[in-house]
Scaffold this motif. Structure first.
Motif, PDB file in Angstrom:
ATOM      1  N   SER A 186       1.727   7.186  -6.576  1.00 37.71           N
ATOM      2  CA  SER A 186       0.764   8.255  -6.831  1.00 37.71           C
ATOM      3  C   SER A 186       1.411   9.619  -6.664  1.00 37.71           C
ATOM      4  O   SER A 186       1.200  10.533  -7.475  1.00 37.71           O
ATOM      5  N   LEU A 187       2.215   9.789  -5.608  1.00 39.10           N
ATOM      6  CA  LEU A 187       2.895  11.060  -5.382  1.00 39.10           C
ATOM      7  C   LEU A 187       3.937  11.346  -6.461  1.00 39.10           C
ATOM      8  O   LEU A 187       4.128  12.494  -6.875  1.00 39.10           O
ATOM      9  N   ARG A 196       1.098   4.358  -2.668  1.00 37.62           N
ATOM     10  CA  ARG A 196       0.982   5.772  -2.295  1.00 37.62           C
ATOM     11  C   ARG A 196       2.127   6.582  -2.891  1.00 37.62           C
ATOM     12  O   ARG A 196       1.927   7.682  -3.437  1.00 37.62           O
ATOM     13  N   VAL A 243       0.836  -1.206   0.000  1.00 36.83           N
ATOM     14  CA  VAL A 243       0.000   0.000   0.000  1.00 36.83           C
ATOM     15  C   VAL A 243       0.871   1.256   0.000  1.00 36.83           C
ATOM     16  O   VAL A 243       0.589   2.237  -0.701  1.00 36.83           O
ATOM     17  N   GLU A 244       1.946   1.229   0.772  1.00 41.30           N
ATOM     18  CA  GLU A 244       2.852   2.389   0.830  1.00 41.30           C
ATOM     19  C   GLU A 244       3.504   2.632  -0.524  1.00 41.30           C
ATOM     20  O   GLU A 244       3.638   3.785  -0.960  1.00 41.30           O
TER      21      GLU A 244
END
Length: 580
Positions: A312-313, A309, A305-306
């Motif tokens: 996405s950034l 994330r 999940v990290e």
């Protein structure tokens, strides 16, 4: 023709010429230094039975004995042959070229030109070992371990059963490095490896267990299961052998280990998948405080999940101006004159903590974002070089890393050409660094791309040399100008208090290899004056590392370059003051 005789007598290559009967008419000193007196000798009769093919053991067929082959009109191009030792002597590796001696369209003899490559072959053999084994512990490395895991998984798929993968990470290792230094860290790793061997030496498990050092303080163990109790037994024995403190820096230091376990076929069907699941389990063990064992559970997806994330950034990071470059200096090993910098990418997400390059660069590579980011890095670095030149910081070289994805980009050469034109940078000031992975995957493609880059006038560096395949075959066939010796070979070079003869021998071999190939050698990871002194004394060309300066923002890096230049000028003046 005395001038031709003079040329032959001063050649480094051995040259011998035979008539149509195969007997030597003339030979130069370099040839006789290998074969002994040759005039009048029947070359193939004397030496053909001792010749071996490139594997060093297979006898060379009589039809391929070089002189007879040449006399019959054949040829030999840079073939590696081994001349087996005579009684009481030693063998020699040769790189042989053979040509017929032609007159009026007919062969009237043969010519052999050869070079003694014994030392080069010895270096290549050492590099081949290093490509698959860790020199500090003697354990298989990541490459070798992956191959063993692939074979074991194939066996399970054919025959049934299962296997377990254990990933070990020793808690507090970074603190040991920070407190006692890297030499003590290496001493601890060597002690850990000895203890693991002790745990694995039990005859009950035998060849069913394979251990490896993957890097840093991370080890892996593969257990091929028979009754399901092997892993529990192994964990018990590892707990016993690691319970006692390790002697370190005059004190006894206790370490604990976090272990993650994943099982095939339950948790993964491929090598990378199984490694990833064991890695997730190992990090869960560390999150629980370390010193514990954690088996993979499908719920362990927080790391995944990290990563999502961060991806996405990353998608808008370039547009938001979140990337910046830092610069680390390179100097001459002898004298300390600064010659350039390496540009390194950093990411500070808005409102968040800096993300390590080892975390975000693989994500950029996987997503393809490395292509626009790589173009930005190249242009930003070249513009900074131009700015420094205009400010009077001298003629510096700039090193920029290329990722495997960039090297595959069809627009790469045009991008480099465009940046050079837009910034006005002299092409020879730009060094493009590549690693070994892609070169091995597709040698022909790599040669094509690298050759086109060389035609632009830029220079090419092979980064982290000695940690991958490290074969002379691609060094001979790819247009590299620079070898960068990985910092793992630099770490203990100047430490006279350690048993480091093997490490020094490897570093000397790499330095000699670069010299024999007319390549500049850069030693990475130089942190102490003792390392610098050893490298300078042994012929290393350039150095890079914390001893000179850490990666810094442009203004601070410029100040570091000025300081290094001033120190070099002062040393030169002091040296001149002593000249009478």
């Amino acid at each position: 023709m005395p001038i031709l005789r003079l040329v032959l007598d001063n050649m480094a290559e051995g040259v011998c010429v035979a008539g149509p009967d195969g007997r030597i008419i003339t030979a130069n000193p370099a040839a006789e230094a290998v074969f002994g007196p040759l005039t009048g000798a029947a070359f193939d009769t004397l030496f053909g039975p001792r010749l071996r093919l490139a594997d060093g053991t297979t006898p060379c067929p009589p039809a391929s004995w070089p002189m007879g082959r040449a006399i019959r009109g054949g040829a030999m191009e840079r073939e590696s042959l081994y001349l087996a030792p005579p009684p009481g002597g030693s063998g020699v590796w040769l790189r042989v070229n053979a040509r017929p001696l032609m007159e009026n369209g007919f062969s009237v003899g043969g010519v052999l030109v050869f070079r003694d490559i014994t030392q080069v072959k010895a270096a290549e053999d050492r590099m081949a070992w290093l490509a698959h084994f860790d020199p500090l512990t003697g354990f298989p490395n990541r490459v070798q371990f992956h191959q063993a895991l692939e074979r074991a998984m194939a066996t399970v798929r054919r025959s049934g059963g299962g296997l377990s993968l254990l990933l070990l990470d020793f808690d507090g290792f970074k603190e040991v490095n920070d407190q006692f230094g890297h030499a003590a860290g290496d001493e601890l790793l060597a002690g850990i490896a000895r203890r693991l061997r002790e745990a694995l030496s039990d005859a009950v498990l035998g060849p069913m267990v394979t251990a490896a050092r993957l890097g840093g303080d991370e080890f892996a163990i593969l257990v091929e299961e028979r009754d399901g109790g092997e892993v529990t037994d192994l964990l018990d024995r590892m707990a016993r052998v690691t319970a006692d403190p390790f002697p370190l820096g005059g004190v006894r230091h206790r370490v604990s280990v976090s272990i993650g376990i994943a099982r095939h076929p339950d948790h993964g069907n491929g090598v990378e998948e199984l490694m990833r699941m064991a890695d997730l389990a190992m990090y869960r063990a560390k999150e629980q405080g370390g010193g514990t064992v954690c088996r993979y559970d499908p719920a362990m997806m927080a790391a995944t999940v990290e990563r999502a994330r961060l991806r996405s950034l990353l998608a808008g990071a370039l547009e938001r101006g979140e990337f910046h470059l830092v610069y680390q200096p390179l100097t001459e090993a002898a004298g300390g004159r600064p010659v350039g910098v390496e540009a390194l990418l950093r990411w500070n997400p808005a409102g968040g903590a800096p993300v390590p390059p080892s975390t975000f660069i693989p994500l950029c590579e996987d997503s393809g974002l490395i292509l626009p980011i790589g173009r930005w890095v190249l242009e930003t670095a070249c513009r900074q070089l131009r700015r420094w030149q205009e400010e009077g910081h001298g003629e510096l070289e700039f090193a920029v890393n290329l990722s495997p994805r960039q090297l595959r980009d069809p627009a790469l050469v045009d991008n480099v050409r465009g940046v050079l034109a837009a910034t006005g940078i002299e092409p020879s000031r730009l060094v493009l660094e590549v690693t070994e992975g892609l070169l091995i995957e597709d040698m022909a493609f790599s040669r094509q791309v690298l050759t086109r880059l060389k035609e632009l006038g830029v220079r090419l560096a092979l980064d982290d040399f000695g940690t991958g395949y490290s074969s002379l075959s691609y060094l001979n066939n790819l247009p590299f100008d620079i070898l960068k010796m990985d910092g793992s070979f630099t770490r203990n070079l100047g430490d006279a208090g350690r048993e480091n003869a093997s490490g020094q021998a490897v570093a000397r071999a790499i330095i000699g290899l670069a010299r024999s190939l007319s390549m500049t050698l850069v030693a990475e990871g130089v942190e102490t004056p003792e390392q610098l002194a050893w490298l300078a004394a042994n012929g290393c060309t350039l150095i890079q590392g914390y001893l000179l300066g850490r990666p810094e923002a442009p203004q601070a890096a410029a100040a570091t370059l000025d300081r290094l230049a001033a120190e070099h000028a002062r040393r030169q003046k002091e040296r001149g003051d002593f000249v009478i």
